[in-house]
Design a protein around this motif. Structure first.
Motif, PDB file in Angstrom:
ATOM      1  N   ILE A  82      -6.707  -4.834   4.827  1.00 42.10           N
ATOM      2  CA  ILE A  82      -7.164  -3.693   4.034  1.00 42.10           C
ATOM      3  C   ILE A  82      -7.496  -2.517   4.945  1.00 42.10           C
ATOM      4  O   ILE A  82      -7.245  -1.355   4.613  1.00 42.10           O
ATOM      5  CB  ILE A  82      -8.333  -4.113   3.117  1.00 42.10           C
ATOM      6  CG1 ILE A  82      -8.290  -3.308   1.836  1.00 42.10           C
ATOM      7  CG2 ILE A  82      -9.666  -3.930   3.743  1.00 42.10           C
ATOM      8  CD1 ILE A  82      -8.503  -4.119   0.637  1.00 42.10           C
ATOM      9  N   LEU A  85      -4.279  -0.941   5.740  1.00 38.83           N
ATOM     10  CA  LEU A  85      -3.771  -0.183   4.594  1.00 38.83           C
ATOM     11  C   LEU A  85      -4.486   1.153   4.466  1.00 38.83           C
ATOM     12  O   LEU A  85      -3.860   2.164   4.146  1.00 38.83           O
ATOM     13  CB  LEU A  85      -3.937  -0.985   3.306  1.00 38.83           C
ATOM     14  CG  LEU A  85      -2.882  -2.054   3.069  1.00 38.83           C
ATOM     15  CD1 LEU A  85      -3.193  -2.828   1.815  1.00 38.83           C
ATOM     16  CD2 LEU A  85      -1.510  -1.429   2.947  1.00 38.83           C
ATOM     17  N   VAL A  86      -5.794   1.139   4.720  1.00 37.25           N
ATOM     18  CA  VAL A  86      -6.529   2.403   4.599  1.00 37.25           C
ATOM     19  C   VAL A  86      -6.053   3.399   5.646  1.00 37.25           C
ATOM     20  O   VAL A  86      -5.816   4.573   5.349  1.00 37.25           O
ATOM     21  CB  VAL A  86      -8.044   2.149   4.716  1.00 37.25           C
ATOM     22  CG1 VAL A  86      -8.785   3.453   4.837  1.00 37.25           C
ATOM     23  CG2 VAL A  86      -8.531   1.383   3.522  1.00 37.25           C
ATOM     24  N   ALA A  89      -2.600   4.548   4.583  1.00 40.16           N
ATOM     25  CA  ALA A  89      -2.625   5.376   3.376  1.00 40.16           C
ATOM     26  C   ALA A  89      -3.151   6.771   3.689  1.00 40.16           C
ATOM     27  O   ALA A  89      -2.622   7.764   3.180  1.00 40.16           O
ATOM     28  CB  ALA A  89      -3.470   4.718   2.305  1.00 40.16           C
ATOM     29  N   SER A  90      -4.168   6.859   4.564  1.00 39.57           N
ATOM     30  CA  SER A  90      -4.681   8.199   4.868  1.00 39.57           C
ATOM     31  C   SER A  90      -3.618   9.020   5.586  1.00 39.57           C
ATOM     32  O   SER A  90      -3.429  10.204   5.285  1.00 39.57           O
ATOM     33  CB  SER A  90      -5.923   8.121   5.753  1.00 39.57           C
ATOM     34  OG  SER A  90      -6.591   6.932   5.567  1.00 39.57           O
ATOM     35  N   VAL A  92      -0.415   8.669   5.333  1.00 36.94           N
ATOM     36  CA  VAL A  92       0.661   9.010   4.401  1.00 36.94           C
ATOM     37  C   VAL A  92       0.237  10.162   3.498  1.00 36.94           C
ATOM     38  O   VAL A  92       1.047  11.034   3.177  1.00 36.94           O
ATOM     39  CB  VAL A  92       1.080   7.775   3.589  1.00 36.94           C
ATOM     40  CG1 VAL A  92       2.016   8.171   2.474  1.00 36.94           C
ATOM     41  CG2 VAL A  92       1.758   6.783   4.480  1.00 36.94           C
ATOM     42  N   ILE A  93      -1.040  10.177   3.097  1.00 39.99           N
ATOM     43  CA  ILE A  93      -1.508  11.296   2.276  1.00 39.99           C
ATOM     44  C   ILE A  93      -1.335  12.605   3.041  1.00 39.99           C
ATOM     45  O   ILE A  93      -0.848  13.601   2.499  1.00 39.99           O
ATOM     46  CB  ILE A  93      -2.982  11.086   1.870  1.00 39.99           C
ATOM     47  CG1 ILE A  93      -3.068   9.944   0.883  1.00 39.99           C
ATOM     48  CG2 ILE A  93      -3.550  12.346   1.256  1.00 39.99           C
ATOM     49  CD1 ILE A  93      -4.466   9.604   0.467  1.00 39.99           C
ATOM     50  N   ASP A  96       2.290  13.512   3.085  1.00 38.15           N
ATOM     51  CA  ASP A  96       2.713  13.932   1.760  1.00 38.15           C
ATOM     52  C   ASP A  96       2.280  15.369   1.470  1.00 38.15           C
ATOM     53  O   ASP A  96       3.050  16.173   0.943  1.00 38.15           O
ATOM     54  CB  ASP A  96       2.121  12.966   0.732  1.00 38.15           C
ATOM     55  CG  ASP A  96       2.599  13.264  -0.670  1.00 38.15           C
ATOM     56  OD1 ASP A  96       3.815  13.451  -0.830  1.00 38.15           O
ATOM     57  OD2 ASP A  96       1.766  13.324  -1.582  1.00 38.15           O
ATOM     58  N   GLN A  97       1.041  15.673   1.837  1.00 35.53           N
ATOM     59  CA  GLN A  97       0.540  17.029   1.584  1.00 35.53           C
ATOM     60  C   GLN A  97       1.319  18.050   2.417  1.00 35.53           C
ATOM     61  O   GLN A  97       1.657  19.127   1.937  1.00 35.53           O
ATOM     62  CB  GLN A  97      -0.952  17.123   1.911  1.00 35.53           C
ATOM     63  CG  GLN A  97      -1.824  16.228   1.049  1.00 35.53           C
ATOM     64  CD  GLN A  97      -1.860  16.665  -0.391  1.00 35.53           C
ATOM     65  OE1 GLN A  97      -1.877  17.849  -0.681  1.00 35.53           O
ATOM     66  NE2 GLN A  97      -1.835  15.726  -1.316  1.00 35.53           N
ATOM     67  N   PHE A 113       9.027   7.810  -2.781  1.00 37.17           N
ATOM     68  CA  PHE A 113       9.281   7.075  -1.548  1.00 37.17           C
ATOM     69  C   PHE A 113       8.409   7.497  -0.386  1.00 37.17           C
ATOM     70  O   PHE A 113       8.243   6.748   0.568  1.00 37.17           O
ATOM     71  CB  PHE A 113      10.766   7.137  -1.193  1.00 37.17           C
ATOM     72  CG  PHE A 113      11.562   6.316  -2.143  1.00 37.17           C
ATOM     73  CD1 PHE A 113      11.588   4.951  -2.016  1.00 37.17           C
ATOM     74  CD2 PHE A 113      12.205   6.881  -3.211  1.00 37.17           C
ATOM     75  CE1 PHE A 113      12.262   4.164  -2.919  1.00 37.17           C
ATOM     76  CE2 PHE A 113      12.889   6.107  -4.125  1.00 37.17           C
ATOM     77  CZ  PHE A 113      12.916   4.744  -3.971  1.00 37.17           C
ATOM     78  N   VAL A 114       7.841   8.705  -0.456  1.00 38.12           N
ATOM     79  CA  VAL A 114       6.856   9.064   0.558  1.00 38.12           C
ATOM     80  C   VAL A 114       5.639   8.152   0.412  1.00 38.12           C
ATOM     81  O   VAL A 114       5.151   7.573   1.370  1.00 38.12           O
ATOM     82  CB  VAL A 114       6.445  10.536   0.431  1.00 38.12           C
ATOM     83  CG1 VAL A 114       5.405  10.878   1.466  1.00 38.12           C
ATOM     84  CG2 VAL A 114       7.646  11.429   0.597  1.00 38.12           C
ATOM     85  N   GLY A 115       5.188   7.998  -0.831  1.00 35.81           N
ATOM     86  CA  GLY A 115       4.059   7.112  -1.075  1.00 35.81           C
ATOM     87  C   GLY A 115       4.355   5.692  -0.656  1.00 35.81           C
ATOM     88  O   GLY A 115       3.484   4.967  -0.180  1.00 35.81           O
ATOM     89  N   LEU A 116       5.612   5.325  -0.805  1.00 36.11           N
ATOM     90  CA  LEU A 116       5.962   3.943  -0.477  1.00 36.11           C
ATOM     91  C   LEU A 116       6.009   3.683   1.016  1.00 36.11           C
ATOM     92  O   LEU A 116       6.181   2.541   1.414  1.00 36.11           O
ATOM     93  CB  LEU A 116       7.293   3.587  -1.123  1.00 36.11           C
ATOM     94  CG  LEU A 116       7.178   3.410  -2.626  1.00 36.11           C
ATOM     95  CD1 LEU A 116       8.519   3.203  -3.240  1.00 36.11           C
ATOM     96  CD2 LEU A 116       6.282   2.242  -2.940  1.00 36.11           C
ATOM     97  N   ILE A 118       3.524   3.666   2.633  1.00 36.93           N
ATOM     98  CA  ILE A 118       2.334   2.818   2.782  1.00 36.93           C
ATOM     99  C   ILE A 118       2.725   1.351   2.829  1.00 36.93           C
ATOM    100  O   ILE A 118       2.233   0.589   3.658  1.00 36.93           O
ATOM    101  CB  ILE A 118       1.366   3.028   1.607  1.00 36.93           C
ATOM    102  CG1 ILE A 118       0.887   4.467   1.567  1.00 36.93           C
ATOM    103  CG2 ILE A 118       0.182   2.095   1.717  1.00 36.93           C
ATOM    104  CD1 ILE A 118       0.075   4.772   0.348  1.00 36.93           C
ATOM    105  N   THR A 119       3.588   0.965   1.915  1.00 42.75           N
ATOM    106  CA  THR A 119       3.934  -0.448   1.885  1.00 42.75           C
ATOM    107  C   THR A 119       5.234  -0.717   2.618  1.00 42.75           C
ATOM    108  O   THR A 119       5.810  -1.778   2.472  1.00 42.75           O
ATOM    109  CB  THR A 119       4.088  -0.932   0.438  1.00 42.75           C
ATOM    110  OG1 THR A 119       4.899  -0.001  -0.246  1.00 42.75           O
ATOM    111  CG2 THR A 119       2.764  -1.050  -0.224  1.00 42.75           C
TER     112      THR A 119
ATOM    113  N   PHE B  86      -2.460   7.619  -3.807  1.00 48.44           N
ATOM    114  CA  PHE B  86      -1.923   6.542  -2.954  1.00 48.44           C
ATOM    115  C   PHE B  86      -3.018   5.574  -2.554  1.00 48.44           C
ATOM    116  O   PHE B  86      -2.909   4.363  -2.711  1.00 48.44           O
ATOM    117  CB  PHE B  86      -1.307   7.093  -1.671  1.00 48.44           C
ATOM    118  CG  PHE B  86      -0.108   7.952  -1.891  1.00 48.44           C
ATOM    119  CD1 PHE B  86       0.640   7.824  -3.040  1.00 48.44           C
ATOM    120  CD2 PHE B  86       0.269   8.884  -0.944  1.00 48.44           C
ATOM    121  CE1 PHE B  86       1.742   8.612  -3.236  1.00 48.44           C
ATOM    122  CE2 PHE B  86       1.363   9.676  -1.130  1.00 48.44           C
ATOM    123  CZ  PHE B  86       2.108   9.547  -2.282  1.00 48.44           C
ATOM    124  N   LEU B 133       3.461   3.923  -8.912  1.00 45.49           N
ATOM    125  CA  LEU B 133       3.835   5.313  -8.670  1.00 45.49           C
ATOM    126  C   LEU B 133       4.837   5.812  -9.713  1.00 45.49           C
ATOM    127  O   LEU B 133       4.754   6.952 -10.165  1.00 45.49           O
ATOM    128  CB  LEU B 133       4.401   5.476  -7.257  1.00 45.49           C
ATOM    129  CG  LEU B 133       3.377   5.272  -6.140  1.00 45.49           C
ATOM    130  CD1 LEU B 133       4.038   5.354  -4.785  1.00 45.49           C
ATOM    131  CD2 LEU B 133       2.289   6.312  -6.219  1.00 45.49           C
TER     132      LEU B 133
END
Lengths: 219, 205
Positions: A82, A85-86, A89-90, A92-93, A96-97, A113-116, A118-119, B86, B133
C-alpha cells in the motif's frame, strides 16, 4: 560506511551500466519479464501517444524507484504494497496534471491509461524486485533502464501500426508524399485495430528469441 | 432492466476488458497456464469488480466529482476533487480486496483456499482499476448500471482467461517454432482471439 563505498564506486561503473543496458534487450520488461503489457498495447495506435506514455512511465518509474529506495528501511514489510501504491499514485497524479496542462489532446487520447500507470506491473515489479533492496542511485538507473526498455517496444509497435495503418509517421503523411496511393495502395485499416498490437509484439518476441536462443522457453 | 442487461452483455462481449482494452493482461498472461488456476483468478476478478465498481461509483458521486460535495452544504458545491480519484480508487480497491479476502476466509474457507494467492494479487490487476476509471469516464446514471458494468467486465475477463488457458493446455502438444514457444505464441493467439471478438462489434444494443 555505506557513504564511503558509494563515493568509491564511480557513477557509471560496469555494474551500474549493466542495470541501464540489460532491460533494453536481455531483461526487457515486455518481451522477457512480461510486465506492463496492458498499457503497452492500448496506446500504440499512433507514435505520439506512445511517446508521451513512454515519457510518463520514465518519469514515474525513475522517481518511484528512488523514493521507495530512500524509504526502504522505514517501510514495514507487511504494508509495503500500500505504501508503494501511494507513492506511485501520487507521482501518477502529478504526471496526469502536467499532461492535462500541456498536451491536453494527447491526454484525452490516452484516457484512462495514464491512471493505469499506477497498476502497471513494471512499476510494482521493479519496486518489489529492485528498489526495496538497493540504494537510490542504482535504483534510479534500474528504473530508467526498464522504462526505456518498455518505451522502445512501445515506439516500435506504434511505428508499424501508424505507418501501415494510417500511412503516417508522427502525423506526417509519408505514404501520401511517396505517392503510393496513385498506384492503388491502400492503408491497412486492420493495423489500427487493437488485436494487431498483440500480434506485432508476438512477432517482436519471435525475432528477439530467434536471435538470442538463451531466451527461448521450454514450453 | 433491459438497459442493465444491455450494459452487462456489452461489457462481456463488445467492450471486453482483455480483448478490447488489454486490461489485466499481466495476470492474463502469467496465470493462464492451466484452466483450473485461471478459473480461480477469473472468479476472484468477477467478485472484486462486482464490489469495487459500485463502491467507487458512490465515492465518485458523493465525494470526488465536481460539485459532488454539495450535500455537505452550499459552500462545498464548488469543489472539484476529481484529481484525487486515482489515489482514492486505488485505496478503495486495496482495502476492498483485503476486506473481501477476510470475509471469504471466514465464511467460505473452501473458496478461499481455491483462490489462494490470486485474491491479494488482484489489487494490482489493471482490470480492477480500469473498471473504476471507465465507470468514471462513462458516467453511468445509477449505481445499478455501474454494478452491472462491473460484473459484466469481470465475466468478460473470466471468459477470456479460461479460453486462453484451454488453448494453451492443448497447444503444449503442438510443434510450435522454438522461438515462439510460451510467450510469443500466447500473444499471437490472444491477437487472433481479439479479432474473433471484434465480430461482436456489429451487435447493436
Amino acid at each position: 560506511m555505506s557513504k564511503d563505498k558509494r563515493e568509491k564506486e564511480p557513477l557509471f561503473s560496469a555494474k551500474n551500466r549493466k542495470l541501464l543496458i540489460n532491460p533494453l534487450h536481455k531483461d526487457n520488461p515486455i518481451t522477457t519479464q512480461v510486465l506492463g503489457i496492458c498499457s503497452a498495447l492500448a496506446v500504440t495506435a499512433k507514435i505520439k501517444p506512445a511517446f508521451v506514455m513512454t515519457l510518463s512511465v520514465i518519469a514515474v518509474l525513475g522517481f518511484a524507484n528512488v523514493i521507495v529506495s530512500i524509504l526502504r528501511h522505514g517501510i514495514p514489510p507487511r504494508i509495503r504494497i500500500i505504501v508503494q501504491l501511494v507513492v506511485i499514485a501520487s507521482l501518477v497524479i502529478l504526471v496526469d496534471q502536467v499532461l492535462k496542462a500541456f498536451v491536453f489532446d494527447v491526454s484525452k487520447q490516452l484516457s484512462v491509461f495514464v491512471g493505469l500507470i499506477i497498476t502497471n506491473c513494471i512499476i510494482m515489479g521493479r519496486l518489489e524486485a529492485f528498489a526495496l533492496g538497493n540504494k537510490p542511485w542504482p535504483s534510479f538507473l534500474d528504473g530508467i533502464g526498464n522504462a526505456f526498455g518498455y518505451g522502445w517496444i512501445l515506439i516500435v509497435v506504434a511505428f508499424f501500426r501508424e505507418f501501415l495503418g494510417s500511412g503516417t509517421i508522427w502525423d506526417y503523411p509519408v505514404m501520401e508524399q511517396l505517392g503510393v496511393y496513385n498506384f492503388g495502395y491502400q492503408n491497412n485499416g486492420f493495423m489500427i485495430l487493437p488485436p494487431m498490437a498483440l500480434i506485432i509484439v508476438g512477432i517482436i518476441i519471435w525475432v528477439q528469441r530467434s536471435k538470442d536462443k538463451s531466451l527461448v522457453e521450454e514450453n | 432492466m433491459q438497459e442493465l442487461f444491455n450494459i452487462f452483455v456489452k461489457s462481456i462481449f463488445i467492450d471486453n476488458m482483455v480483448f478490447a482494452y488489454f486490461l489485466g493482461m499481466c495476470s492474463y498472461l502469467a496465470v493462464s497456464k492451466t484452466v483450473k488456476t485461471s478459473m480461480g483468478l477469473g472468479i476472484a476478478v468477477v467478485f472484486v469488480l462486482g464490489i469495487t465498481v459500485p463502491v467507487d461509483y458512490l465515492l465518485n458521486q458523493y465525494v470526488l466529482a465536481p460539485g459532488a460535495l454539495s450535500w455537505l452544504g452550499p459552500q462545498f458545491a464548488e469543489f472539484d476533487l476529481s484529481f484525487l480519484s486515482f489515489i482514492m480508487f486505488i485505496a478503495v480497491i486495496a482495502s476492498m480486496v483485503q476486506l473481501v479476502e477476510m470475509v471469504v476466509e471466514k465464511f467460505a474457507p473452501a473458496l478461499y483456499s481455491s483462490l489462494g494467492i490470486f485474491l491479494p494479487l488482484i489489487a494490482v490487476n489493471c482490470a480492477i482499476l480500469g473498471g473504476s476509471l471507465f465507470m468514471q469516464e462513462r458516467e453511468y446514471v445509477t449505481i445499478w448500471h455501474a454494478t452491472s458494468f462491473g460484473l459484466g467486465s469481470g465475466v468478460g475477463f473470466l471468459l477470456a482467461i479460461v479460453g486462453i488457458a484451454a488453448i494453451r493446455e492443448k497447444i503444449r502438444y503442438s510443434n510450435v517454432p522454438p522461438a515462439l514457444r510460451g510467450l510469443g505464441i500466447t500473444f499471437i493467439i490472444t491477437g487472433l482471439m481479439g479479432i474473433a471478438f471484434m465480430s461482436f462489434l456489429g451487435i447493436k444494443l
